[in-house]
Design a protein around this motif. Sequence first.
Motif, PDB file in Angstrom:
ATOM      1  N   GLY A 436       0.792  -1.233   0.000  1.00 52.85           N
ATOM      2  CA  GLY A 436       0.000   0.000   0.000  1.00 52.85           C
ATOM      3  C   GLY A 436       0.821   1.278   0.000  1.00 52.85           C
ATOM      4  O   GLY A 436       0.289   2.372   0.080  1.00 52.85           O
ATOM      5  N   ARG A 437       2.158   1.132  -0.045  1.00 52.43           N
ATOM      6  CA  ARG A 437       3.000   2.340  -0.121  1.00 52.43           C
ATOM      7  C   ARG A 437       3.888   2.260  -1.346  1.00 52.43           C
ATOM      8  O   ARG A 437       4.317   1.186  -1.746  1.00 52.43           O
ATOM      9  N   ALA A 438       4.170   3.407  -1.917  1.00 48.85           N
ATOM     10  CA  ALA A 438       4.987   3.448  -3.130  1.00 48.85           C
ATOM     11  C   ALA A 438       6.445   3.684  -2.762  1.00 48.85           C
ATOM     12  O   ALA A 438       6.739   4.442  -1.835  1.00 48.85           O
ATOM     13  N   GLN A 439       7.326   3.032  -3.488  1.00 48.76           N
ATOM     14  CA  GLN A 439       8.764   3.275  -3.330  1.00 48.76           C
ATOM     15  C   GLN A 439       9.280   3.759  -4.681  1.00 48.76           C
ATOM     16  O   GLN A 439       9.216   3.049  -5.673  1.00 48.76           O
ATOM     17  N   VAL A 440       9.751   5.000  -4.713  1.00 44.43           N
ATOM     18  CA  VAL A 440      10.227   5.595  -5.967  1.00 44.43           C
ATOM     19  C   VAL A 440      11.729   5.804  -5.876  1.00 44.43           C
ATOM     20  O   VAL A 440      12.222   6.291  -4.854  1.00 44.43           O
ATOM     21  N   THR A 441      12.427   5.465  -6.941  1.00 45.38           N
ATOM     22  CA  THR A 441      13.866   5.737  -7.005  1.00 45.38           C
ATOM     23  C   THR A 441      14.108   6.745  -8.120  1.00 45.38           C
ATOM     24  O   THR A 441      13.638   6.550  -9.238  1.00 45.38           O
ATOM     25  N   TYR A 442      14.803   7.811  -7.764  1.00 40.18           N
ATOM     26  CA  TYR A 442      15.087   8.882  -8.732  1.00 40.18           C
ATOM     27  C   TYR A 442      16.561   9.218  -8.715  1.00 40.18           C
ATOM     28  O   TYR A 442      17.196   9.200  -7.656  1.00 40.18           O
ATOM     29  N   ASP A 443      17.106   9.559  -9.881  1.00 39.67           N
ATOM     30  CA  ASP A 443      18.412  10.227  -9.927  1.00 39.67           C
ATOM     31  C   ASP A 443      18.133  11.724  -9.973  1.00 39.67           C
ATOM     32  O   ASP A 443      17.354  12.179 -10.816  1.00 39.67           O
ATOM     33  N   LEU A 444      18.740  12.467  -9.063  1.00 32.60           N
ATOM     34  CA  LEU A 444      18.490  13.917  -8.981  1.00 32.60           C
ATOM     35  C   LEU A 444      19.810  14.663  -8.884  1.00 32.60           C
ATOM     36  O   LEU A 444      20.760  14.170  -8.265  1.00 32.60           O
ATOM     37  N   PRO A 445      19.882  15.881  -9.460  1.00 34.60           N
ATOM     38  CA  PRO A 445      21.083  16.700  -9.232  1.00 34.60           C
ATOM     39  C   PRO A 445      21.059  17.239  -7.796  1.00 34.60           C
ATOM     40  O   PRO A 445      20.033  17.740  -7.335  1.00 34.60           O
ATOM     41  N   LEU A 446      22.181  17.104  -7.097  1.00 36.53           N
ATOM     42  CA  LEU A 446      22.250  17.531  -5.689  1.00 36.53           C
ATOM     43  C   LEU A 446      21.946  19.024  -5.553  1.00 36.53           C
ATOM     44  O   LEU A 446      21.355  19.472  -4.580  1.00 36.53           O
ATOM     45  N   ASN A 447      22.332  19.796  -6.578  1.00 34.19           N
ATOM     46  CA  ASN A 447      22.072  21.235  -6.609  1.00 34.19           C
ATOM     47  C   ASN A 447      20.582  21.546  -6.372  1.00 34.19           C
ATOM     48  O   ASN A 447      20.226  22.502  -5.691  1.00 34.19           O
ATOM     49  N   GLU A 448      19.700  20.701  -6.948  1.00 32.26           N
ATOM     50  CA  GLU A 448      18.252  20.944  -6.834  1.00 32.26           C
ATOM     51  C   GLU A 448      17.713  20.486  -5.485  1.00 32.26           C
ATOM     52  O   GLU A 448      16.635  20.875  -5.076  1.00 32.26           O
ATOM     53  N   VAL A 449      18.468  19.620  -4.799  1.00 28.74           N
ATOM     54  CA  VAL A 449      17.976  19.061  -3.539  1.00 28.74           C
ATOM     55  C   VAL A 449      18.371  19.935  -2.356  1.00 28.74           C
ATOM     56  O   VAL A 449      17.661  20.015  -1.370  1.00 28.74           O
ATOM     57  N   VAL A 450      19.538  20.648  -2.480  1.00 27.40           N
ATOM     58  CA  VAL A 450      20.029  21.365  -1.294  1.00 27.40           C
ATOM     59  C   VAL A 450      19.168  22.554  -0.918  1.00 27.40           C
ATOM     60  O   VAL A 450      19.251  23.040   0.193  1.00 27.40           O
ATOM     61  N   PHE A 451      18.357  23.059  -1.846  1.00 27.22           N
ATOM     62  CA  PHE A 451      17.566  24.242  -1.471  1.00 27.22           C
ATOM     63  C   PHE A 451      16.502  23.896  -0.441  1.00 27.22           C
ATOM     64  O   PHE A 451      16.702  24.030   0.728  1.00 27.22           O
ATOM     65  N   ASP A 452      15.357  23.422  -0.886  1.00 27.83           N
ATOM     66  CA  ASP A 452      14.299  23.138   0.081  1.00 27.83           C
ATOM     67  C   ASP A 452      13.529  21.903  -0.337  1.00 27.83           C
ATOM     68  O   ASP A 452      12.359  21.788  -0.070  1.00 27.83           O
ATOM     69  N   PHE A 453      14.227  20.985  -1.004  1.00 26.41           N
ATOM     70  CA  PHE A 453      13.562  19.784  -1.514  1.00 26.41           C
ATOM     71  C   PHE A 453      12.896  19.010  -0.378  1.00 26.41           C
ATOM     72  O   PHE A 453      11.749  18.602  -0.465  1.00 26.41           O
ATOM     73  N   TYR A 454      13.644  18.845   0.718  1.00 29.25           N
ATOM     74  CA  TYR A 454      13.136  18.042   1.847  1.00 29.25           C
ATOM     75  C   TYR A 454      11.885  18.678   2.455  1.00 29.25           C
ATOM     76  O   TYR A 454      10.897  18.009   2.736  1.00 29.25           O
ATOM     77  N   ASP A 455      11.922  20.012   2.614  1.00 31.81           N
ATOM     78  CA  ASP A 455      10.756  20.714   3.174  1.00 31.81           C
ATOM     79  C   ASP A 455       9.553  20.574   2.249  1.00 31.81           C
ATOM     80  O   ASP A 455       8.427  20.357   2.702  1.00 31.81           O
ATOM     81  N   ARG A 456       9.789  20.731   0.956  1.00 30.07           N
ATOM     82  CA  ARG A 456       8.688  20.618  -0.007  1.00 30.07           C
ATOM     83  C   ARG A 456       8.109  19.204  -0.004  1.00 30.07           C
ATOM     84  O   ARG A 456       6.906  18.999  -0.062  1.00 30.07           O
ATOM     85  N   LEU A 457       9.003  18.228   0.067  1.00 31.17           N
ATOM     86  CA  LEU A 457       8.571  16.818   0.088  1.00 31.17           C
ATOM     87  C   LEU A 457       7.693  16.556   1.304  1.00 31.17           C
ATOM     88  O   LEU A 457       6.636  15.930   1.208  1.00 31.17           O
TER      89      LEU A 457
END
Length: 597
Positions: A436-457
Amino acid sequence: MTPLDKIRNFSIIAHIDHGKSTLADRLIQRTGGLTEREMSAQVLDNMDIEKERGITIKAQTVRLDWKGHVLNLMDTPGHVDFAYEVSRSLAACEGALLVVDAAQGVEAQTLANVYQSIEHDHEIVPVINKIDLPAAEPEKVRKEIEDVIGLDASNAILASAKSGIGIDEILDAIVERIPAPKGDASQPLKAMLVDSWYDPYLGVVILVRVMAGVLRKGAEIAFMAGGTKHLVDRVGCFRPKIEQLTELGPGEIGFITAQIKEVAQTAVGDTITDAKKPAAEALPGFKLVQPVVFCGLFPVDAADFDKLRESISRLRLNDASFTFEMESSAALGFGFRCGFLGLLHLEIIQERLTREYDLDLITTAPSVVYKIQLAHDRGEIELHNPADMPDPSKIASIEEPWIEAVIYCPDEYLGSILKLCQDRRGVQKNLTYVGGRAQVTYDLPLNEVVFDFYDRLKSISRGYASFDYHQIGYREGDLVKMSIMVNAEPVDALSMIVHRGTAESRGRGMCERLKDLIPRHLFKIPIQAAIGGKVIARETIAAMRKDVTAKCYGGDASRKKKLLEKQKEGKKRMREYGSVSIPQEAFIAALRMGDEN
C-alpha cells in the motif's frame, strides 16, 4: 580482559523517531547501568539539540552486563549526512537490532542502514517497537519487514521501549543470536577509531574497537592514516559513567585519551596500532570525509566577526567534518565559507552557533561542489562559491554532483511527489509498491535538492514521505551563473549557479521577492537577474514622489510642467549618484526563501 565468547557488540538501526534512543535508555536501566535517580530521557544524547529533535548526531557507546555477558551497545546517528560515521560504527559490531515502529512501518532510512548492516555481514534481530500504541499493527509490520527488506521476521520481538515491554527478550536475543567477536590477543595491535570528540578536561576522547592485539594504558600508539604517534594516558569504557581500565582486549569497545588537542588529528575509520610493533596493513574501508554542501556564514552585526571566528574554531574542535575559510562580500561584509556533510549538518552547525555562542547569522544560499573543465586543456578546477565562477569563454564544461534518492510515500501523495522530482530535473529509475506504499527511485542533481527539496517533500506529503539518498558521482550539465543586480550593481551574495532551463523562472522569482523586500527610495530602482550580459528578468521599484505641484492653483499649465521637469532632472541626478541600501532583513528573507517557485 573479557573472554571473547562472553562479548556481544551490537548497534541499533532505526529511522528517525522510531524509538532508538528510548530503547537504549531501557536497556541501560534494565542492566543496572544507571539507577532510577540518575536516569534521564535519551541518556546517550548529550546535546540539547539531539534531545529536542529526537536525532542522534554523535555516536556513543555503553557497556552493559547481562547474565554473565558483556554487551557493547553502539548508538549510531541515523541520518544520511552521517552515513560514513554509521558505516564505521557498524564495522565495529557483529550484529544489529533493527527497530521498526509498529504504527509507521519500514521507512527509507531504515532500509539504507539495514543494507549497510547486511553488507557488514551482521546478524540482524528485528524488533517491532511501540506495540502499545492504539494505531500499532505489528503483524502488518512483520510482513513488511519480510517483503521490503527480505529478512525473516517470524521471530521478531514485540516491544515497547517506553513502557518497558519485551526488554528482557531483547537482551536474551542479543546474547543468543548475535555472534561473539573474533580476534587474537597475541597479534600486533589493530584497533579501529570509531569516533572522537573534544572534552575540555581530558582533551580528545577516542572511541575504539580493538580488532586484534591488546591496547594498554601507557603504550605508544600510531595512527596509520594520520601518521602521528601518541602516548595512551587513559583507557576505559562507559557504563554510561566513565570506568577506568588498564587494557582493552580483542573484541572490546572502549575509549582512550592520549593528550591530543584537536579532533582533526583523529580521522574516523583510522587504524590504531602499536608504534613499536605496527600491524602489517590498515583496516579496510577508511576514507577521508569530504564536505558536500557549501554556504557562507556572515554575522548580522559586523562587530561580531571576531566572535564568529572564535566560535567556529571552538566548534571545529568537536566536529572535524566541517571546514571553513574566510571570505568577504561587498554586501554582507566579512564572514566564512563553510563546508558541510549535508543539509542537516549545516542546520545543526548553524543552530549550535546561534544557541551556544549567541550569534545572529546570515546564511547564503547553499551550493554544492562543481567540477569545471577549463577550455584549451587548462585542467580542472573545483568551484565552491558561485561568485568565483570563471568567465564563460574559459569554460569547456561544468559537471555537477548527482544523487540516487529513494522515496517512500503513501499512494495518494505519489502524483505530487513525482511532479516535484520532475520539476527538479529528476530521472525516474524505479517505482514499486510495497504493502500500500509506493517506493520511488530517482536520480536527482544535488544542486536541486540542497535548497528546500526536503521541506517541499514533507509539506506535499503531510510528513508521511521519507527520503534517503547517496551520491552517485558527477554528470555534465548545462549550468550557468545567475547574477542579481540592484540599480545596475551586482550583489555577489545573491548570485547562484542554476540550470539554463530553470534560470528564467528562478530569476523572476528572486526579482519579485526583492521588489517586496527592498524599501522604496526617492528614485526608481531596477532589479535584474542576468546570465552574463543578458538580462532574463526584471522588476522595478517605483520612486517615492513628493507632490511639487501642490502649491500651484489655477494659472497656466506651463508652471506645473516647469516644476515637474525640474523634479525629473533632480531624480535623474539622484539615480546616478544615489546608492541603494538593502537592509539585512531583505537579504535574510531573500536567501531563506531560496527557491519557492
